[in-house]
Design an enzyme around this catalytic site. Sequence first.
Site, PDB file in Angstrom:
ATOM      1  N   HIS A 135       0.814  -1.221   0.000  1.00  0.00           N
ATOM      2  CA  HIS A 135       0.000   0.000   0.000  1.00  0.00           C
ATOM      3  C   HIS A 135       0.850   1.275   0.000  1.00  0.00           C
ATOM      4  O   HIS A 135       0.598   2.173   0.812  1.00  0.00           O
ATOM      5  CB  HIS A 135      -0.906   0.039   1.249  1.00  0.00           C
TER       6      HIS A 135
HETATM    7  C1  LIG Z   1      -0.423  -7.767  -4.314  1.00  0.00           C
HETATM    8  C2  LIG Z   1      -1.275  -6.578  -3.939  1.00  0.00           C
HETATM    9  C3  LIG Z   1      -2.450  -6.779  -3.226  1.00  0.00           C
HETATM   10  C4  LIG Z   1      -3.247  -5.678  -2.881  1.00  0.00           C
HETATM   11  N1  LIG Z   1      -4.454  -5.908  -2.290  1.00  0.00           N
HETATM   12  C5  LIG Z   1      -5.308  -4.884  -2.093  1.00  0.00           C
HETATM   13  C6  LIG Z   1      -6.624  -5.130  -1.639  1.00  0.00           C
HETATM   14  O1  LIG Z   1      -7.033  -6.282  -1.448  1.00  0.00           O
HETATM   15  N2  LIG Z   1      -7.452  -4.066  -1.452  1.00  0.00           N
HETATM   16  C7  LIG Z   1      -7.025  -2.788  -1.656  1.00  0.00           C
HETATM   17  O2  LIG Z   1      -7.801  -1.865  -1.399  1.00  0.00           O
HETATM   18  N3  LIG Z   1      -5.778  -2.525  -2.095  1.00  0.00           N
HETATM   19  C8  LIG Z   1      -4.928  -3.543  -2.361  1.00  0.00           C
HETATM   20  N4  LIG Z   1      -3.687  -3.296  -2.883  1.00  0.00           N
HETATM   21  C9  LIG Z   1      -3.301  -1.885  -3.119  1.00  0.00           C
HETATM   22  C10 LIG Z   1      -4.059  -1.196  -4.253  1.00  0.00           C
HETATM   23  O3  LIG Z   1      -4.394  -2.104  -5.264  1.00  0.00           O
HETATM   24  C11 LIG Z   1      -3.211  -0.034  -4.774  1.00  0.00           C
HETATM   25  O4  LIG Z   1      -3.009   0.879  -3.716  1.00  0.00           O
HETATM   26  C12 LIG Z   1      -3.851   0.711  -5.933  1.00  0.00           C
HETATM   27  O5  LIG Z   1      -4.260  -0.173  -6.946  1.00  0.00           O
HETATM   28  C13 LIG Z   1      -2.874   1.743  -6.499  1.00  0.00           C
HETATM   29  O6  LIG Z   1      -3.550   2.534  -7.447  1.00  0.00           O
HETATM   30  P1  LIG Z   1      -2.804   3.686  -8.285  1.00  0.00           P
HETATM   31  O7  LIG Z   1      -3.786   4.216  -9.238  1.00  0.00           O
HETATM   32  O8  LIG Z   1      -2.148   4.625  -7.341  1.00  0.00           O
HETATM   33  O9  LIG Z   1      -1.629   2.932  -9.053  1.00  0.00           O
HETATM   34  P2  LIG Z   1      -1.655   1.668 -10.011  1.00  0.00           P
HETATM   35  O10 LIG Z   1      -2.975   0.985  -9.948  1.00  0.00           O
HETATM   36  O11 LIG Z   1      -0.455   0.878  -9.681  1.00  0.00           O
HETATM   37  O12 LIG Z   1      -1.562   2.286 -11.467  1.00  0.00           O
HETATM   38  C14 LIG Z   1      -0.386   2.787 -12.024  1.00  0.00           C
HETATM   39  C15 LIG Z   1      -0.370   2.426 -13.502  1.00  0.00           C
HETATM   40  O13 LIG Z   1       0.618   3.206 -14.153  1.00  0.00           O
HETATM   41  C16 LIG Z   1       1.339   2.397 -15.042  1.00  0.00           C
HETATM   42  N5  LIG Z   1       2.654   3.016 -15.220  1.00  0.00           N
HETATM   43  C17 LIG Z   1       3.622   3.187 -14.301  1.00  0.00           C
HETATM   44  N6  LIG Z   1       4.654   3.848 -14.834  1.00  0.00           N
HETATM   45  C18 LIG Z   1       4.341   4.109 -16.113  1.00  0.00           C
HETATM   46  C19 LIG Z   1       5.005   4.788 -17.179  1.00  0.00           C
HETATM   47  N7  LIG Z   1       6.215   5.339 -17.025  1.00  0.00           N
HETATM   48  N8  LIG Z   1       4.374   4.876 -18.372  1.00  0.00           N
HETATM   49  C20 LIG Z   1       3.141   4.332 -18.566  1.00  0.00           C
HETATM   50  N9  LIG Z   1       2.477   3.682 -17.588  1.00  0.00           N
HETATM   51  C21 LIG Z   1       3.064   3.582 -16.376  1.00  0.00           C
HETATM   52  C22 LIG Z   1       1.379   1.043 -14.373  1.00  0.00           C
HETATM   53  O14 LIG Z   1       1.677   0.008 -15.280  1.00  0.00           O
HETATM   54  C23 LIG Z   1      -0.015   0.966 -13.764  1.00  0.00           C
HETATM   55  O15 LIG Z   1      -0.929   0.400 -14.657  1.00  0.00           O
HETATM   56  C24 LIG Z   1      -2.853  -4.350  -3.227  1.00  0.00           C
HETATM   57  C25 LIG Z   1      -1.665  -4.165  -3.939  1.00  0.00           C
HETATM   58  C26 LIG Z   1      -0.895  -5.263  -4.312  1.00  0.00           C
HETATM   59  C27 LIG Z   1       0.370  -5.032  -5.095  1.00  0.00           C
END
Ligand SMILES: Cc1cc2nc3c(=O)[nH]c(=O)nc-3n(C[C@H](O)[C@H](O)[C@H](O)COP(=O)(O)OP(=O)(O)OC[C@H]3O[C@@H](n4cnc5c(N)ncnc54)[C@H](O)[C@@H]3O)c2cc1C
Length: 509
Positions: A446
């Site tokens: 997280h």
């Molecule tokens: C194994 C695991 C289990 C989890 N379980 C839970 C759960 O059960 N419940 C819950 O609430 N949360 C859970 N989480 C946490 C939650 O899923 C994350 O906090 C959330 O998805 C993050 O969202 P975000 O939009 O910040 O980033 P992300 O969803 O990570 O999105 C970032 C995106 O940007 C893309 N990206 C990165 N750099 C670049 C670049 N330079 N160019 C183009 N694209 C790029 C990536 O490929 C990705 O698709 C879990 C996380 C993990 C890893």
Amino acid sequence: MNDIADIAIVGAGSAGCVLAARLSEDPGRRVVLIEAGRQSQSSHVRQPNQWPLIWDDAENWAYSTKLQAGLALRAIPYPRGKALGGTSAINAMIAMRGDPMDYDHWRNLGNPGWGWGDVLPYFKRLEDHVLGPSDLHGTGGPLTISAQNSPNPITQAFIHAAMACGHRHNPDFNGAQQDGVGLYHTTIRNGERCSTAKAYLEPAMGRPNLHVIEGARALQIHFEGDRAVAIDIWDGSQRRRIHANQEIILSAGAIDTPKLLMLSGVGDPLTLQTHGIQVRHALPAVGMNLCDHLQTPVVFALKAPLATAPTSILAEGGLFVKRAQALSEFGMDLQFFAMPQTPVPIAARGVAPAMAISVQACRPGSRGQVRLRSSDPLDAPVIDPNYLSDPEDLALQVEGVRIARKIADAEPLAALLQSELSPGAHALSDAALGVAIRATSTTVWHPVGTCRMGLGDDAVVDALLRVHGLRNLRVVDASVMPQITSANTNLPIIMLAEKAADMVQLAWP
Ligand SMILES: Cc1cc2nc3c(=O)[nH]c(=O)nc-3n(C[C@H](O)[C@H](O)[C@H](O)COP(=O)(O)OP(=O)(O)OC[C@H]3O[C@@H](n4cnc5c(N)ncnc54)[C@H](O)[C@@H]3O)c2cc1C
């Protein structure tokens, strides 16, 4: 023409898919969504009980932390989603909002518009909740929130054992109270994962004004003066420039968004100069304030394993506890995950069959940072969560392990367990538990806070999520959280993106 947009979004993750779908609802707005990963057909993504198998897959950036001084000098594997849906495509599907006071706290830190009363409408708007409409829940939203209908008998035994220890039954951790024990609600639809790609992006994909560029890495943001105007990408065969007439929105997540800002010359001048990067805008807080939840799995050998259903999220049962001598101003202090089968780090050591009750401090005080390894955009960043650097975090994990053991000793759970495998019966004193916790704990995945929302020197964006000192550049993802929420982070980030979509629409009607 596809390389000229009104809004360019980097990252199709939990936040990015929401933004792309909401902002392309107006057919007059041209939206480009840039994602390093691709649409996934993997059963590891689709089928809920296969999520731990994602470790070596293409959908995982498969990062690793720096050696952690607080964790017996171990490097912790650090999966991040790399696919449409981002980390919502590989996560454990637990649907949690956190504590309403988390958001009042955000507001009180100098972020108007982020109190519980402000964010609740967005939490309701995003969901199609199994419990139906109410003051606290919404229906008809894009994201399905469902109940677990066939939990493992070991999870049920955990719930009853916790109740025997005095914890109240809680049928909805996102309801009026967070405390107590029960089953987590999940982001599952018709037995399959409901990522933000499924919930938001797929229904919007056919719109002519939405262009999704898959398999493309954003490399650098371009500025004219203080205005962000374009973004360079590598699409696998060529370097391209995507121009944004109105805004660039960074939704690459708490690890890659600060990396992209630093690569673009936005960050701490000294660090940027070390890597030979020209300073575009001094903002020393970029990459700082990294906060993550840490879990200590308390693992028990089972007398007999009981198979989980394909629809099981594995971390089926939950418990929230406030310490008797609470130090925090609000909310629960500890969250627990009951897992009826061998948890991932233990399975990696070949120990089976086992179940685990994993312990997590809700609002850890430890802070770390994300730094560049080099000026090469293809290099993984240095991730240093600095776990357990705040002594209070260790004290909470110790207390949590003791609570988990008490539940494991209570019926009906005790009858199913053979012995404690980890930390192990020898670890009884605070000191011995401390050593064991440092040796066995791992991330709950997280990371937040690396482009913190706020006003002071430690902030990167303002309350409208605009990068301080620059124009036409917003950050909308886990990075902007000024303080970690008191539970899992996916729903809070989707809420953030729903709210940010309204902000962008107001700015560019
Ligand atoms: C194994 C695991 C289990 C989890 N379980 C839970 C759960 O059960 N419940 C819950 O609430 N949360 C859970 N989480 C946490 C939650 O899923 C994350 O906090 C959330 O998805 C993050 O969202 P975000 O939009 O910040 O980033 P992300 O969803 O990570 O999105 C970032 C995106 O940007 C893309 N990206 C990165 N750099 C670049 C670049 N330079 N160019 C183009 N694209 C790029 C990536 O490929 C990705 O698709 C879990 C996380 C993990 C890893």
